[in-house]
Design an enzyme around this catalytic site. Structure first.
Site, PDB file in Angstrom:
ATOM      1  N   SER A 139       0.849  -1.195   0.000  1.00  0.00           N
ATOM      2  CA  SER A 139       0.000   0.000   0.000  1.00  0.00           C
ATOM      3  C   SER A 139       0.878   1.236   0.000  1.00  0.00           C
ATOM      4  O   SER A 139       1.995   1.210   0.527  1.00  0.00           O
ATOM      5  CB  SER A 139      -0.879   0.017   1.255  1.00  0.00           C
ATOM      6  OG  SER A 139      -1.529   1.270   1.368  1.00  0.00           O
ATOM      7  N   TYR A 152      -1.580  -0.542  10.374  1.00  0.00           N
ATOM      8  CA  TYR A 152      -1.712  -0.967   8.970  1.00  0.00           C
ATOM      9  C   TYR A 152      -0.461  -0.582   8.182  1.00  0.00           C
ATOM     10  O   TYR A 152       0.112  -1.411   7.463  1.00  0.00           O
ATOM     11  CB  TYR A 152      -2.956  -0.316   8.364  1.00  0.00           C
ATOM     12  CG  TYR A 152      -3.165  -0.655   6.906  1.00  0.00           C
ATOM     13  CD1 TYR A 152      -3.540  -1.937   6.512  1.00  0.00           C
ATOM     14  CD2 TYR A 152      -2.985   0.314   5.911  1.00  0.00           C
ATOM     15  CE1 TYR A 152      -3.734  -2.248   5.167  1.00  0.00           C
ATOM     16  CE2 TYR A 152      -3.182   0.009   4.564  1.00  0.00           C
ATOM     17  CZ  TYR A 152      -3.551  -1.268   4.209  1.00  0.00           C
ATOM     18  OH  TYR A 152      -3.730  -1.571   2.870  1.00  0.00           O
TER      19      TYR A 152
END
Ligand code: NAD
Length: 261
Positions: A139, A152
């Protein structure tokens, strides 16, 4: 070139993984769709054009035994694994002081250790075959670190480091190629858990939000033509890779937008 290639896709029951399965079937590859829910996998398989060759397997990437079994089942059925796409993952978004430790642990176990488990399970087969492709969906958050995404971002940062090291171990001595895709925000079920009304995605300029189709397309492209890393904040359908063209501007933009969250 992807015709008859066996491509294992984790997290294939929705979003990017499901779309990738469909795109792979369209080009004549054999997608092996892996996720935890058999019902959802069946629904994805049914949405494919008739005649598509597809195998669905249930496995939780957090379970070493289930991962190993999925790889063995794929080998038993096709005798090879041409590519692995590590796509399974999830995000929980809270300030560092508010997020329980268990949430950090679960994200590391799924987003990071899931990648390690699957990658280690397929590598001996790829070595024996003499070649292979491994693409991992990390990501842009793993590159930048944004507010309320410490757990995350850290899990995706770990993935990026793991894949980068692995690439250096393999690129000289084998024909196994390793790539990472770092998407910006994508409109999928990903945010449903922490943001069911999609407040975040609705705040981000729509031209900046990717579709699952765009991300899946870039993964297919990487399977054709491996590159170390693709950063994917895109401008609408044009798919312009902002971070590659203007790294400074793009990072600033991502920070500005994610700060609004
Ligand atoms: N949506 C975004 O904005 C975005 C941005 C950057 C990166 N990503 C990454 O893209 C990947 C795909 O996400 P998506 O946007 O398609 O979301 P999604 O929620 O639609 O899909 C995630 C998939 O992973 C599966 N999964 C989750 N935990 C699992 C586990 N323990 N074992 C097996 N499967 C598991 C889910 O069942 C689902 O099939 C994830 O790794 C995510 O971190 C998403």
């Amino acid at each position: 070139m992807l015709r008859d290639k066996v491509v294992l896709v984790t997290g294939a029951s929705s979003g990017i993984g499901a779309e990738l399965g469909r795109q792979l079937a369209d080009v004549g590859a054999i997608p092996v769709l892996v996720a935890r829910s058999e019902d959802k996998l069946e629904a994805v398989a049914k949405s494919m054009p008739s005649g598509s060759r597809v195998l669905t397997l249930t496995a939780d990437v957090a379970s070493t035994e289930e991962v190993q079994r999925a790889v063995e089942q794929t080998m038993a059925r096709f005798g090879k694994i041409d590519a692995l796409v590590n796509n399974a993952g999830f995000g929980l978004f809270q300030r560092v002081e508010e997020m329980p430790l268990a949430d950090y642990e679960r994200m590391m176990d799924v987003n990071y250790m899931g990648v390690v488990r699957f990658t280690k399970a397929v590598l001996p087969h790829m070595r024996q075959q003499g070649e292979g492709r491994i693409v991992t969906v990390a990501s842009i958050a793993g590159k930048l670190g944004t507010a309320k995404s410490a757990g995350y971002s850290a899990s995706k940062h770990a993935v990026i480091g793991f894949m980068s090291s692995l690439r250096q171990e393999l690129e000289q001595e084998t024909r196994i190629r390793v790539s990472v895709v770092n998407p910006g925000p994508v409109r999928t079920a990903f945010f449903d858990r922490t943001d069911p009304d999609n407040n975040y995605l609705n705040k981000v300029p729509s031209w900046y939000v990717l579709t699952a189709e765009q991300v899946a397309r870039s993964i297919v492209n990487l399977l054709y033509k491996p590159r170390a890393e693709v950063n994917l904040p895109a401008i609408g359908g044009l798919g312009v890779k902002l971070t590659q063209l203007f790294p400074g501007i793009s990072s600033a933009l991502v920070r500005k937008m994610t700060d609004k969250k």
